[in-house]
Scaffold this motif. Sequence first.
Motif, mmCIF file in Angstrom:
data_model
loop_
_atom_site.group_PDB
_atom_site.id
_atom_site.type_symbol
_atom_site.label_atom_id
_atom_site.label_comp_id
_atom_site.label_asym_id
_atom_site.label_seq_id
_atom_site.Cartn_x
_atom_site.Cartn_y
_atom_site.Cartn_z
ATOM 1 N N VAL A 197 32.538 112.892 75.172
ATOM 2 C CA VAL A 197 32.129 112.263 73.910
ATOM 3 C C VAL A 197 31.145 111.131 74.183
ATOM 4 C CG1 VAL A 197 32.921 110.918 71.936
ATOM 5 C CG2 VAL A 197 34.232 112.881 72.703
ATOM 6 N N LEU A 198 31.445 110.293 75.167
ATOM 7 C CA LEU A 198 30.591 109.145 75.451
ATOM 8 C C LEU A 198 29.227 109.575 75.981
ATOM 9 C CD1 LEU A 198 33.355 106.915 77.023
ATOM 10 C CD2 LEU A 198 32.053 106.369 74.970
ATOM 11 N N VAL A 199 29.206 110.523 76.900
ATOM 12 C CA VAL A 199 27.937 111.006 77.440
ATOM 13 C C VAL A 199 27.133 111.704 76.344
ATOM 14 C CG1 VAL A 199 26.867 112.592 79.082
ATOM 15 C CG2 VAL A 199 28.792 111.176 79.804
ATOM 16 N N ASP A 200 27.815 112.373 75.439
ATOM 17 C CA ASP A 200 27.113 113.111 74.387
ATOM 18 C C ASP A 200 26.693 112.239 73.208
ATOM 19 O OD1 ASP A 200 26.809 115.501 75.560
ATOM 20 O OD2 ASP A 200 28.432 116.525 74.529
ATOM 21 N N THR A 201 26.714 110.909 73.394
ATOM 22 C CA THR A 201 26.028 110.049 72.434
ATOM 23 C C THR A 201 24.533 109.984 72.740
ATOM 24 O OG1 THR A 201 26.532 108.089 73.779
ATOM 25 C CG2 THR A 201 28.062 108.613 71.983
ATOM 26 N N VAL A 202 24.102 110.574 73.852
ATOM 27 C CA VAL A 202 22.685 110.564 74.231
ATOM 28 C C VAL A 202 21.784 111.101 73.110
ATOM 29 C CG1 VAL A 202 20.965 111.615 75.767
ATOM 30 C CG2 VAL A 202 23.008 110.575 76.730
ATOM 31 N N PRO A 203 22.076 112.266 72.504
ATOM 32 C CA PRO A 203 21.173 112.760 71.452
ATOM 33 C C PRO A 203 21.014 111.794 70.284
ATOM 34 C CG PRO A 203 22.641 114.507 72.169
ATOM 35 C CD PRO A 203 23.143 113.242 72.794
ATOM 36 N N ILE A 204 22.072 111.075 69.939
ATOM 37 C CA ILE A 204 21.993 110.123 68.831
ATOM 38 C C ILE A 204 21.051 108.980 69.192
ATOM 39 C CG2 ILE A 204 23.320 108.528 67.400
ATOM 40 C CD1 ILE A 204 25.769 110.327 67.909
ATOM 41 N N PHE A 205 21.262 108.389 70.367
ATOM 42 C CA PHE A 205 20.403 107.285 70.790
ATOM 43 C C PHE A 205 18.968 107.760 71.020
ATOM 44 C CE2 PHE A 205 24.540 105.578 72.637
ATOM 45 C CZ PHE A 205 24.740 104.683 71.604
ATOM 46 N N ALA A 206 18.811 108.934 71.651
ATOM 47 C CA ALA A 206 17.468 109.438 71.953
ATOM 48 C C ALA A 206 16.679 109.718 70.678
ATOM 49 C CB ALA A 206 17.561 110.703 72.807
ATOM 50 N N GLY A 246 31.413 118.220 66.749
ATOM 51 C CA GLY A 246 31.910 119.307 67.587
ATOM 52 C C GLY A 246 32.344 118.826 68.953
ATOM 53 N N THR A 247 31.578 117.899 69.536
ATOM 54 C CA THR A 247 31.932 117.348 70.844
ATOM 55 C C THR A 247 33.253 116.594 70.791
ATOM 56 O OG1 THR A 247 29.602 117.129 71.444
ATOM 57 C CG2 THR A 247 31.166 115.822 72.692
ATOM 58 N N VAL A 248 33.470 115.831 69.715
ATOM 59 C CA VAL A 248 34.729 115.102 69.560
ATOM 60 C C VAL A 248 35.905 116.076 69.496
ATOM 61 C CG1 VAL A 248 36.072 113.617 68.027
ATOM 62 C CG2 VAL A 248 33.660 113.117 68.452
ATOM 63 N N LEU A 249 35.728 117.186 68.774
ATOM 64 C CA LEU A 249 36.797 118.185 68.685
ATOM 65 C C LEU A 249 37.044 118.854 70.040
ATOM 66 C CD1 LEU A 249 36.000 119.867 65.245
ATOM 67 C CD2 LEU A 249 37.876 118.316 65.789
ATOM 68 N N SER A 302 35.083 103.347 80.007
ATOM 69 C CA SER A 302 34.252 103.947 78.969
ATOM 70 C C SER A 302 32.944 103.191 78.785
ATOM 71 C CB SER A 302 35.006 103.979 77.635
ATOM 72 O OG SER A 302 36.182 104.747 77.738
ATOM 73 N N GLY A 303 32.991 101.884 78.998
ATOM 74 C CA GLY A 303 31.779 101.082 78.857
ATOM 75 C C GLY A 303 30.684 101.524 79.815
ATOM 76 N N TYR A 304 31.076 101.942 81.016
ATOM 77 C CA TYR A 304 30.082 102.428 81.979
ATOM 78 C C TYR A 304 29.396 103.692 81.466
ATOM 79 C CZ TYR A 304 32.051 99.267 85.506
ATOM 80 O OH TYR A 304 32.467 98.161 86.209
ATOM 81 N N LEU A 305 30.167 104.603 80.885
ATOM 82 C CA LEU A 305 29.594 105.850 80.391
ATOM 83 C C LEU A 305 28.698 105.611 79.179
ATOM 84 C CD1 LEU A 305 32.701 108.168 80.787
ATOM 85 C CD2 LEU A 305 30.574 108.316 82.064
ATOM 86 N N LEU A 306 29.082 104.682 78.331
ATOM 87 C CA LEU A 306 28.244 104.354 77.182
ATOM 88 C C LEU A 306 26.930 103.727 77.648
ATOM 89 C CD1 LEU A 306 28.083 104.391 74.120
ATOM 90 C CD2 LEU A 306 29.136 102.133 74.091
ATOM 91 N N LEU A 307 26.997 102.854 78.645
ATOM 92 C CA LEU A 307 25.783 102.271 79.222
ATOM 93 C C LEU A 307 24.896 103.361 79.823
ATOM 94 C CD1 LEU A 307 24.096 99.809 80.121
ATOM 95 C CD2 LEU A 307 25.512 99.710 82.182
#
Length: 290
Positions: free
Chosen positions: A99-108, A134-137, A154-159
């Motif tokens: 979930v944390l790694v897949d925030t990339v598309p939102i930020f990008a 879908g990723t959260v599920l 988790s903070g490391y992955l979000l960074l």
Amino acid sequence: MSTLDRRALAALALALLLWAVSFPVTRIALAAYPPEHLALARYGLATLVLLVYCILVRAPLPRCADLPALALTGLLCGTVYQLGFNYGMRTVASGPAAVLVDTVPIFAALFGFLFLHERLGVWAVGGIALGFIGTVLIASGEAGTAGFAFEPGSGYLLLAALAFSLGSVVQKPLLSRLPAVPVTAYYFVAATLGLAGFAPGLPASIAAAPALANWALLFLALFPAALSFALWSYALARLPVAQVSSSLYLVPVFTFPIAWIWLGEVPGALSFIGGAITLAGVLLVQMKAR
């Protein structure tokens, strides 16, 4: 769809597949290597391979004006991303990590809109949001009965996700002037230099690591690093940032059969539902982008 678009999407699919494999392989390597040593060894080997390729094909050198962007891309997509990913993967379970790694598309997509003036239509925003749901599920299904909780790492992955998103946006203008592989090679040099401070103790780590961990390191350097990032750059040069980054939602979907066959991890019902929703979201972004 043009031939170039097909090639870009094929390159992207292979990069995503290799990144999906990298999750379990990274865990194998981290069992023997500290995160900082794994990052430096991985990027050092990958940089060497890419530079040898550039010498053999006589790839063009960057202009002096391109060096700041290459250095920033390397520090973001390489140094910060890899350290954040490795440290996060030590403590965060695979579900929350996805979930944390897949925030990339939102930020990008947001950075592409702000800095590259790429249009974000309603359908693209909807597809990106659908992919994240879908990723959260998927992650919830993988968490099983143990529950779904975020660890301190988790903070490391979000960074890492933030750094990779911004680095992809910084990299894109370079790809209009240089081929994908040289751009990847040159910013990998910057990434390796950014990790060079962790060199003390690396030879001892390599000597003490079992053969399986060293094979895992070699695989991570050659394929999910050197090859995958070159393929990512190739796709990024030909497609909008939001379209390319949204495809990262497919990494957990690709991980399903890998974890099932390799690790015997049978995904839960929520994971299957999440996978279908993720595919729908990515398909929506891809169709509207074309």
